[in-house]
Design a protein around this motif. Structure first.
Motif, PDB file in Angstrom:
ATOM      1  N   ARG A 105     -33.730 -36.894 -47.294  1.00  0.00           N
ATOM      2  CA  ARG A 105     -33.578 -36.394 -48.648  1.00  0.00           C
ATOM      3  C   ARG A 105     -34.076 -37.462 -49.607  1.00  0.00           C
ATOM      4  O   ARG A 105     -34.283 -38.606 -49.209  1.00  0.00           O
ATOM      5  CB  ARG A 105     -32.122 -36.010 -48.934  1.00  0.00           C
ATOM      6  CG  ARG A 105     -31.156 -37.168 -48.917  1.00  0.00           C
ATOM      7  CD  ARG A 105     -29.708 -36.709 -48.997  1.00  0.00           C
ATOM      8  NE  ARG A 105     -29.419 -35.970 -50.219  1.00  0.00           N
ATOM      9  CZ  ARG A 105     -28.208 -35.470 -50.500  1.00  0.00           C
ATOM     10  NH1 ARG A 105     -27.207 -35.630 -49.639  1.00  0.00           N
ATOM     11  NH2 ARG A 105     -28.010 -34.823 -51.627  1.00  0.00           N
ATOM     12  N   LYS A 148     -39.670 -35.074 -44.523  1.00  0.00           N
ATOM     13  CA  LYS A 148     -38.814 -34.284 -45.415  1.00  0.00           C
ATOM     14  C   LYS A 148     -37.840 -33.402 -44.657  1.00  0.00           C
ATOM     15  O   LYS A 148     -36.771 -33.056 -45.182  1.00  0.00           O
ATOM     16  CB  LYS A 148     -39.694 -33.439 -46.337  1.00  0.00           C
ATOM     17  CG  LYS A 148     -38.930 -32.682 -47.412  1.00  0.00           C
ATOM     18  CD  LYS A 148     -39.870 -31.906 -48.325  1.00  0.00           C
ATOM     19  CE  LYS A 148     -39.109 -31.158 -49.403  1.00  0.00           C
ATOM     20  NZ  LYS A 148     -40.008 -30.394 -50.305  1.00  0.00           N
ATOM     21  N   GLU A 188     -36.476 -29.798 -57.050  1.00  0.00           N
ATOM     22  CA  GLU A 188     -35.692 -30.409 -55.970  1.00  0.00           C
ATOM     23  C   GLU A 188     -35.087 -31.741 -56.408  1.00  0.00           C
ATOM     24  O   GLU A 188     -33.951 -32.072 -56.035  1.00  0.00           O
ATOM     25  CB  GLU A 188     -36.573 -30.592 -54.741  1.00  0.00           C
ATOM     26  CG  GLU A 188     -36.980 -29.286 -54.089  1.00  0.00           C
ATOM     27  CD  GLU A 188     -38.048 -29.466 -53.020  1.00  0.00           C
ATOM     28  OE1 GLU A 188     -37.917 -28.824 -51.954  1.00  0.00           O
ATOM     29  OE2 GLU A 188     -39.006 -30.237 -53.244  1.00  0.00           O
ATOM     30  N   TRP A 227     -40.848 -34.243 -52.878  1.00  0.00           N
ATOM     31  CA  TRP A 227     -39.790 -33.457 -53.512  1.00  0.00           C
ATOM     32  C   TRP A 227     -40.251 -33.127 -54.921  1.00  0.00           C
ATOM     33  O   TRP A 227     -40.520 -34.028 -55.723  1.00  0.00           O
ATOM     34  CB  TRP A 227     -38.474 -34.227 -53.536  1.00  0.00           C
ATOM     35  CG  TRP A 227     -37.859 -34.339 -52.175  1.00  0.00           C
ATOM     36  CD1 TRP A 227     -37.109 -33.393 -51.521  1.00  0.00           C
ATOM     37  CD2 TRP A 227     -37.954 -35.447 -51.266  1.00  0.00           C
ATOM     38  NE1 TRP A 227     -36.745 -33.848 -50.277  1.00  0.00           N
ATOM     39  CE2 TRP A 227     -37.239 -35.110 -50.088  1.00  0.00           C
ATOM     40  CE3 TRP A 227     -38.562 -36.710 -51.346  1.00  0.00           C
ATOM     41  CZ2 TRP A 227     -37.125 -35.975 -49.011  1.00  0.00           C
ATOM     42  CZ3 TRP A 227     -38.463 -37.574 -50.269  1.00  0.00           C
ATOM     43  CH2 TRP A 227     -37.743 -37.211 -49.112  1.00  0.00           C
TER      44      TRP A 227
END
Length: 233
Positions: free
Chosen positions: A52, A48, A181, A177
């Motif tokens: 992305r 991470k 996010e 995520w």
């Protein structure tokens, strides 16, 4: 009134828990490799700090309500389940800040991202699109929508059983995520709209199904989803 050459398809929609109205579905977005253990399972670990999220989409015509019986799809010998938490978007947003992401949430559902794994892996290894592996007729299964306006789910058990045997078990708190996010990042690429569904990713334990299998999944605090696999047509 406009005249069409043939009848257009009906509006894709899902029931809303406790409501007589339906949730009209606009687009289907899917987050790829969003649990560490599943990413490792697929041979593609995620860092991470330098990566992305990435996404793929499916045709709205693939949407299938929970409880359906669907035929084993053609041109595959390795048809897989992927159990997921689904976010239902209730209002438009573009370039949304993470701290404002909750404002776009209408509610949640439990979903299955069914996958021709053999075709997906061939495409992945050859650098080709995943469409034949992912964009499968009746391959985007979704439960009723549970209204939770403005709420961000950050934990809750997620599991899947095939013929009563547990195959997947994890927790939403293990998303690489999280929901804020995902909405923030996805809204950089798309003007998110009411009716969009975001399948947030699957944990480890994915595997094949055969004709006759009954799939039953659940997300804590949201509900369950089910699917029966019929013989190939």
């Amino acid at each position: 009134m406009p005249q069409y050459l043939f009848n257009p398809p009906p509006v894709a929609a899902l029931p809303i828990r406790g409501e007589s109205t339906l949730f009209p579905v606009n687009r289907l977005f899917f987050v790829g490799r969003n649990y560490h253990a599943h990413a490792v399972e697929m041979g593609k670990p995620v860092d991470k700090s330098v990566e992305r999220p990435f996404y793929f989409t499916k045709s709205i015509s693939t949407l299938t309500p929970s409880g359906a019986t669907v035929a084993y799809p053609p041109e595959t010998g390795n048809y897989h389940y992927e159990m997921e938490l689904v976010v239902a978007i209730g209002r438009a947003g573009f370039r949304v800040k993470a701290e404002d992401a909750h404002e776009l949430v209408y509610g949640y559902a439990a979903g299955l991202d069914m996958t021709r794994r053999d075709l997906q892996l061939v495409a992945r290894d050859k650098g080709r699109p995943w469409d034949l592996g992912k964009d499968i007729e009746q391959g985007s299964v979704c439960s009723e929508i549970v209204p939770m306006p403005g709420r961000v789910i950050d934990s809750g058990a997620l599991e899947l059983r095939v013929n009563g045997a547990e195959k997947q078990r994890s927790d939403v708190n293990k998303l690489i995520w999280d929901i804020r996010e995902i909405i923030q990042d996805l809204s950089l690429f798309y003007h998110l709209q009411a009716g969009d569904l975001i399948y947030t990713g699957t944990p480890e334990g994915v595997g094949p199904v055969v004709a006759g299998d009954v799939l039953e999944g659940s997300v804590e605090g949201v509900g369950g989803v089910s699917l029966t696999i019929a013989p190939a047509a």
